[in-house]
Design an enzyme around this catalytic site. Structure first.
Site, PDB file in Angstrom:
ATOM      1  N   ALA A 153      86.608   9.811 -83.084  1.00  0.00           N
ATOM      2  CA  ALA A 153      86.133   8.306 -83.014  1.00  0.00           C
ATOM      3  C   ALA A 153      87.315   7.323 -83.235  1.00  0.00           C
ATOM      4  O   ALA A 153      88.295   7.887 -83.631  1.00  0.00           O
ATOM      5  CB  ALA A 153      85.019   8.358 -84.105  1.00  0.00           C
ATOM      6  N   ASN A 154      86.956   6.148 -82.852  1.00  0.00           N
ATOM      7  CA  ASN A 154      87.746   5.094 -83.058  1.00  0.00           C
ATOM      8  C   ASN A 154      87.413   4.457 -84.688  1.00  0.00           C
ATOM      9  O   ASN A 154      86.420   4.657 -84.886  1.00  0.00           O
ATOM     10  CB  ASN A 154      87.653   3.933 -82.252  1.00  0.00           C
ATOM     11  N   ARG A 155      88.251   3.519 -85.318  1.00  0.00           N
ATOM     12  CA  ARG A 155      87.971   3.113 -86.643  1.00  0.00           C
ATOM     13  C   ARG A 155      87.285   1.836 -85.908  1.00  0.00           C
ATOM     14  O   ARG A 155      87.561   1.171 -85.332  1.00  0.00           O
ATOM     15  CB  ARG A 155      89.282   2.390 -87.315  1.00  0.00           C
ATOM     16  N   SER A 156      86.225   1.748 -86.739  1.00  0.00           N
ATOM     17  CA  SER A 156      85.301   0.476 -86.293  1.00  0.00           C
ATOM     18  C   SER A 156      84.118   0.108 -87.503  1.00  0.00           C
ATOM     19  O   SER A 156      83.328   1.141 -87.466  1.00  0.00           O
ATOM     20  CB  SER A 156      84.727   0.361 -84.918  1.00  0.00           C
TER      21      SER A 156
END
Ligand code: CTP
Ligand code: CA
Length: 227
Positions: free
Chosen positions: A33-36
């Site tokens: 995942a991306n950081r968000s």
């Protein structure tokens, strides 16, 4: 500071917002995942609702709570986000604030991968669909106003200008998300609005204020006042 909210700015408009990360499974218990946090995207959905719009928020697994009065479609993966976005068309304007994972695991395991034999498992990645680019170039249902985001760690405005052209969207909201800025996961944001007319450097403000200002700009654009 930005002006006060107007509760009728987007009356009668249908607005789509994507927000949060996507999770791409490796196996049933692991993902990439991306950081968000989803804070900025969710704030835009809330601000559009406060401005009188009908709002559809397509959200990955975000930290931010579902905004009131907004139709929220919860998704996990980029492919699910793409499908939910397509099903939500037509809309007057769409804002793509999600941090979509660029790649997914080619064939995610159906069972938990165990340590042991064979050492670390190799992961083959394949590219995910570009949701923003697909909608910005949609042959029949392109929204009148398509807004992308560009979270960068260097050459913020140059990358954002490239992205606006490459993806075919109208505006890019660009920000510097280098760890030392504290923007990632925080409550404040410093953005640049990149349009066909040029670049506006907006003052640092809370994510809620940035959202209200963007919504006011969107309303003016849809009303034919600017571009
Ligand atoms: N985006 C999208 N679907 C993807 C990737 C990105 O809709 N598969 C959208 C994001 O929501 C954002 C914009 O495209 O509005 C820019 O995302 P970004 O990750 O900055 O752009 P990329 O084209 O993926 O370029 P890179 O990550 O290499 O900088
Ligand atoms: Ca990306």
């Amino acid at each position: 500071h930005f002006g006060a909210a107007d509760t009728a700015l987007l009356k009668g408009r249908r607005i789509l917002v994507t927000s949060g990360p996507t999770h791409e499974p490796i196996d049933p218990v692991r993902y990439i995942a991306n950081r968000s946090s989803g804070k900025q995207g969710h704030a835009i959905a809330a601000a559009a609702r406060a401005a009188g719009a009908e709002v559809i928020l397509v959200s990955g697994p975000a930290e931010a709570a579902d905004p009131r009065g907004v139709k929220v479609i919860h998704v996990e993966t980029a492919q699910e986000m793409m499908a939910a976005v397509e099903e939500s068309l037509p809309v007057d304007a769409a804002v793509f604030a999600a941090a979509v994972a660029d790649w997914r695991v080619a064939d995610a395991a159906g069972q938990k991968i165990k340590k042991g034999d064979g050492g670390a498992p190799p992961l083959t990645l394949v590219e995910n669909p570009d949701i923003l680019a697909a909608i910005a170039r949609h042959r029949t249902l392109r929204p009148r106003l398509v807004v992308g985001f560009a979270a960068e760690t260097q050459d913020v405005v140059a990358h954002a200008r490239d992205k606006r052209l490459r993806k075919g969207c109208d505006w890019i909201v660009a920000n510097d998300v280098s760890p030392e800025t504290g923007i990632m996961g925080g409550d404040a944001n410093t953005v640049h609005l990149v349009t066909a007319a040029g670049v506006e450097d907006w003052p640092s403000a809370s994510k809620a204020e940035v959202a209200r200002h963007l919504v006011a700009r969107m309303a003016a654009d849809l009303a034919g006042e600017t571009r």
